[in-house]
Scaffold this active site. Structure first.
Site, PDB file in Angstrom:
ATOM      1  N   LYS A  19      26.368  -2.526  -1.618  1.00 19.82           N
ATOM      2  CA  LYS A  19      27.837  -2.402  -1.663  1.00 19.82           C
ATOM      3  C   LYS A  19      28.371  -1.699  -0.424  1.00 19.82           C
ATOM      4  CE  LYS A  19      27.716  -1.768  -6.675  1.00 19.82           C
ATOM      5  NZ  LYS A  19      27.918  -0.757  -7.731  1.00 19.82           N
ATOM      6  N   ARG A  60       0.810  -1.220   0.000  1.00 15.30           N
ATOM      7  CA  ARG A  60       0.000   0.000   0.000  1.00 15.30           C
ATOM      8  C   ARG A  60       0.841   1.266   0.000  1.00 15.30           C
ATOM      9  NH1 ARG A  60      -2.849  -4.112   1.649  1.00 15.30           N
ATOM     10  NH2 ARG A  60      -0.895  -4.615   2.666  1.00 15.30           N
ATOM     11  N   THR A  61       1.825   1.352   0.870  1.00 19.49           N
ATOM     12  CA  THR A  61       2.564   2.616   0.995  1.00 19.49           C
ATOM     13  C   THR A  61       3.267   2.940  -0.322  1.00 19.49           C
ATOM     14  OG1 THR A  61       2.876   2.093   3.315  1.00 19.49           O
ATOM     15  CG2 THR A  61       4.202   3.877   2.433  1.00 19.49           C
ATOM     16  N   ARG A  89      11.918   4.242   2.977  1.00 21.02           N
ATOM     17  CA  ARG A  89      11.603   3.201   3.982  1.00 21.02           C
ATOM     18  C   ARG A  89      12.837   2.334   4.172  1.00 21.02           C
ATOM     19  NH1 ARG A  89       6.456  -0.919   4.100  1.00 21.02           N
ATOM     20  NH2 ARG A  89       5.454   0.971   4.864  1.00 21.02           N
ATOM     21  N   HIS A 138       5.627   5.512  11.500  1.00 19.88           N
ATOM     22  CA  HIS A 138       5.074   5.455  10.142  1.00 19.88           C
ATOM     23  C   HIS A 138       4.075   6.616  10.053  1.00 19.88           C
ATOM     24  CE1 HIS A 138       3.767   4.103   6.354  1.00 19.88           C
ATOM     25  NE2 HIS A 138       3.533   2.831   6.601  1.00 19.88           N
TER      26      HIS A 138
END
Ligand code: NCD
Length: 299
Positions: free
Chosen positions: A81, A51-52, A102, A129
């Site tokens: 890396k 959803r996000t 995120r 959030h």
């Protein structure tokens, strides 16, 4: 320039203003009058999301802002890396006008200051959030008309559930009465997570929730964040089904940030009070469009 990394980044007045923008967006959707020529955005996701990520992408498309997405940043970006978060932000901000980020490290938000463009927190580990909390609060208002003195019962994984950590701050700001039903291994976990005095929020035991539902205006269910437990997670949680829902007030709303596991039985989905699959998710899109508009105006 303004970031949205935690709830405290916005005043109550700003949130009221964003709610007004959401209402306008909702009224006109899918028609969009803004051109936003020359702007680009980056969606950088180093943790899974449905959803996000998709709602932010849809929001950028709606606003005519081309968006570059890394959905698996640990595999496909230079994080693999060993590039630092500092250098990652420095680089991303040279290619875009807004970054949605995120990452499982709770402390990544401290590195957003190395970005030259606004950064939106789409989840920092089990920290916060904030955009989810904003859309949750908006949904409560849209469903019930106002927040004052509303009784909100939050069930499930209150320790690792980042949506709860952000939402509780907004509910407090809006004079809601918060009750919790944590999973059996997490007594007092919201309080300890947010460094609050124990039992600030009355706790309802799993056995007592079905009766307590007769007083509840908002039932906020969350899943167990199994990915954040080291190993063992064998405990009890409150489960909502057509039997345990029996006493829930007629004028109330059931929310869940999703994804859902066994805490809500599928049979509950057809209940008119269940807002999580459609109204709450759609409000997420309107909220993110409004938020992007607001942050771009503040640059
Ligand atoms: C939540 C999250 O990622 O914190 N999902 C979401 O963004 N809607 C909730 C969860 O994963 O349980």
């Amino acid at each position: 320039m303004k970031n949205f990394l935690k709830i405290e980044d916005f005043s109550k007045q700003e949130i009221d203003l964003i709610f007004k923008i959401i209402n306008q967006v909702k009224l006109n959707y899918p028609f969009n009058p803004s051109k936003n020529e020359g702007l680009t955005a980056i969606n950088f996701f180093a943790e899974p999301s449905t959803r996000t990520r998709f709602s932010f992408e849809r929001a950028f498309y709606y606003l005519n802002i081309p968006v570059m997405t890394s959905a698996d940043a640990f595999l496909s970006s230079s994080l693999k890396k060993g590039e630092s978060l500092k250098d990652t932000f420095r680089t991303l901000s040279q290619y875009s006008d807004l970054i949605v980020f995120r990452h499982p490290d709770e402390n990544w938000i401290d590195y957003a200051k190395y970005s030259r463009v606004p950064v939106i927190n789409a989840g920092n580990g089990s920290g916060e959030h904030p955009t989810q909390a904003l859309l949750d609060l908006y949904t409560i208002k849209a469903e019930l008309g106002n927040f004052d003195n509303k009784k909100v019962l939050i069930c499930g994984d209150l320790h690792y559930g980042r949506t709860v950590h952000s939402l509780i701050k907004l509910l407090e700001q809006n004079n809601c009465k918060i009750f919790t039903c944590p999973s059996s291994c997490q007594i007092d976990s919201v309080e300890s997570f947010l460094s609050l005095p124990n039992s600030k929020y009355p706790q309802i035991s799993i056995e007592d929730v079905p009766d307590f539902l007769s007083e509840v205006d908002v039932l906020y269910m969350t899943r167990t964040q199994t990915e954040r437990f080291n190993g063992h997670y064998d405990f009890e949680i409150f489960k909502l089904n057509n039997k345990t829902i029996n006493k829930l007030k007629e004028k109330s709303v059931i929310l869940h940030p999703l994804p859902r596991n066994e805490e809500i039985a599928e049979e509950v989905d057809d209940d008119p009070r269940a807002a999580y699959h459609e109204r709450q998710v759609k409000n997420g899109l309107y909220t993110r469009i409004a938020l992007i508009k607001y942050l771009l105006e503040k640059r």
